[in-house]
Design a protein around this motif. Sequence first.
Motif, PDB file in Angstrom:
ATOM      1  N   GLY A 138       0.743  -1.296   0.118  1.00  0.00           N
ATOM      2  CA  GLY A 138      -0.054   0.178   0.039  1.00  0.00           C
ATOM      3  C   GLY A 138       0.808   1.030  -0.010  1.00  0.00           C
ATOM      4  O   GLY A 138       2.073   1.125   0.684  1.00  0.00           O
ATOM      5  N   ASP A 139       0.211   2.327  -0.540  1.00  0.00           N
ATOM      6  CA  ASP A 139       0.900   3.463  -0.745  1.00  0.00           C
ATOM      7  C   ASP A 139       1.559   4.065   0.606  1.00  0.00           C
ATOM      8  O   ASP A 139       2.473   4.819   0.777  1.00  0.00           O
ATOM      9  CB  ASP A 139       0.211   4.514  -1.415  1.00  0.00           C
ATOM     10  N   ALA A 140       0.671   4.041   1.783  1.00  0.00           N
ATOM     11  CA  ALA A 140       0.967   4.609   2.982  1.00  0.00           C
ATOM     12  C   ALA A 140       2.015   3.800   3.661  1.00  0.00           C
ATOM     13  O   ALA A 140       2.550   4.325   4.474  1.00  0.00           O
ATOM     14  CB  ALA A 140      -0.219   4.253   3.972  1.00  0.00           C
ATOM     15  N   ALA A 141       2.270   2.611   3.315  1.00  0.00           N
ATOM     16  CA  ALA A 141       3.482   1.744   3.593  1.00  0.00           C
ATOM     17  C   ALA A 141       4.941   2.194   2.826  1.00  0.00           C
ATOM     18  O   ALA A 141       5.888   2.392   3.537  1.00  0.00           O
ATOM     19  CB  ALA A 141       3.317   0.376   3.324  1.00  0.00           C
ATOM     20  N   THR A 142       4.635   2.576   1.837  1.00  0.00           N
ATOM     21  CA  THR A 142       5.898   2.882   0.937  1.00  0.00           C
ATOM     22  C   THR A 142       6.192   4.508   1.160  1.00  0.00           C
ATOM     23  O   THR A 142       7.358   4.769   1.097  1.00  0.00           O
ATOM     24  CB  THR A 142       5.609   2.802  -0.628  1.00  0.00           C
ATOM     25  N   ALA A 143       5.205   5.373   1.298  1.00  0.00           N
ATOM     26  CA  ALA A 143       5.477   6.653   1.307  1.00  0.00           C
ATOM     27  C   ALA A 143       6.475   7.130   2.119  1.00  0.00           C
ATOM     28  O   ALA A 143       7.294   8.109   1.758  1.00  0.00           O
ATOM     29  CB  ALA A 143       4.157   7.477   1.300  1.00  0.00           C
ATOM     30  N   PRO A 144       6.614   6.719   3.480  1.00  0.00           N
ATOM     31  CA  PRO A 144       7.382   7.243   4.374  1.00  0.00           C
ATOM     32  C   PRO A 144       9.033   7.016   3.928  1.00  0.00           C
ATOM     33  O   PRO A 144       9.756   8.032   4.162  1.00  0.00           O
ATOM     34  CB  PRO A 144       7.393   6.209   5.517  1.00  0.00           C
ATOM     35  N   ARG A 145       9.154   6.132   3.123  1.00  0.00           N
ATOM     36  CA  ARG A 145      10.382   5.772   2.615  1.00  0.00           C
ATOM     37  C   ARG A 145      10.894   6.919   1.573  1.00  0.00           C
ATOM     38  O   ARG A 145      12.072   7.392   1.702  1.00  0.00           O
ATOM     39  CB  ARG A 145      10.722   4.392   1.905  1.00  0.00           C
ATOM     40  N   LEU A 146       9.941   7.174   0.644  1.00  0.00           N
ATOM     41  CA  LEU A 146      10.402   8.351  -0.199  1.00  0.00           C
ATOM     42  C   LEU A 146      10.165   9.672   0.432  1.00  0.00           C
ATOM     43  O   LEU A 146      11.252  10.565   0.138  1.00  0.00           O
ATOM     44  CB  LEU A 146       9.148   8.398  -1.588  1.00  0.00           C
ATOM     45  N   LEU A 147       9.375  10.146   1.271  1.00  0.00           N
ATOM     46  CA  LEU A 147       9.255  11.167   1.910  1.00  0.00           C
ATOM     47  C   LEU A 147      10.256  11.675   2.728  1.00  0.00           C
ATOM     48  O   LEU A 147      10.894  12.675   2.561  1.00  0.00           O
ATOM     49  CB  LEU A 147       7.891  11.384   2.563  1.00  0.00           C
ATOM     50  N   THR A 148      10.725  10.807   3.605  1.00  0.00           N
ATOM     51  CA  THR A 148      11.698  11.165   4.461  1.00  0.00           C
ATOM     52  C   THR A 148      13.080  10.900   3.866  1.00  0.00           C
ATOM     53  O   THR A 148      14.021  12.038   4.208  1.00  0.00           O
ATOM     54  CB  THR A 148      11.894   9.685   5.570  1.00  0.00           C
TER      55      THR A 148
END
Length: 265
Positions: A138-148
């Motif tokens: 899910g995007d909510a699981a992936t997003a932190p890796r990109l955004l951080t």
Amino acid sequence: MFFYLSKIFWFFIQPLNLAIFLLLAGLLAAMIGRRRLAVTGSVLAFLILALSAWTSLGAMMLNPLEERFARPKLPEKIDGIVVLGGGFEGAINLVRGGYELNGSGDRMVEAAVLARRFPTAKIVVSGGTGELFLDGEGDAATAPRLLTALGVTADRLILENKSRNTYENAVFTKELVTPKRGETWLLVTSAFHMPRAKALFDKAGFATVPWPVDYRTSGREGVGLFRDNPADSLQATTTAIREWIGLFAYWLSGRIDQPFPGPGG
């Protein structure tokens, strides 16, 4: 039930799959001597593929959706930014652990840009696994890796990872965030998807300022042949048909109040 029915319906009705099923039906009809039925199935399949891949039909269907909500002037103060999922390659990221973006990846890029512009705003990423047949992260699981990696600190992130469609994006995000009166929240999603998304958030009681991204058309499209490469034209047609069907289905089911929501409601 709505989720499963919508996914199964879309599997059969999307242009490429529908053309394949029509060709298969035509082949079976030919094998049993039903020549007229075989020709009809083959001609319909050809027309679907030709119109979808060789004409500007997809772009012309997408453009009214993208023009429905213009980008407003940014408020001076933003309390939070809601970015809807759909921007990552979930199946790849599940295995490789990265943050590969797909054609809607502008949603996540814009969220990072806005996060830098409004350094005190919370960033909500709403998106679980919305696939029926495919495994993916899910995007909510992936997003932190990109955004951080792009400089957004983890303490600013609010992750909603249960939603499977836009209706659940709105309902679950409202429950998670509980926005307060007087707060200003941006809603970030693809321009073609904004009418449905904004209407659903309004219906859920979550007031947002629409911030469309990920434009697929220039706004100058007209009737024509071979305006784009066939693969992109087919994708545009598929996306447009899916969104128009989604609007109509959500309206019929009472989840939104108008079949083509706009800035006035």
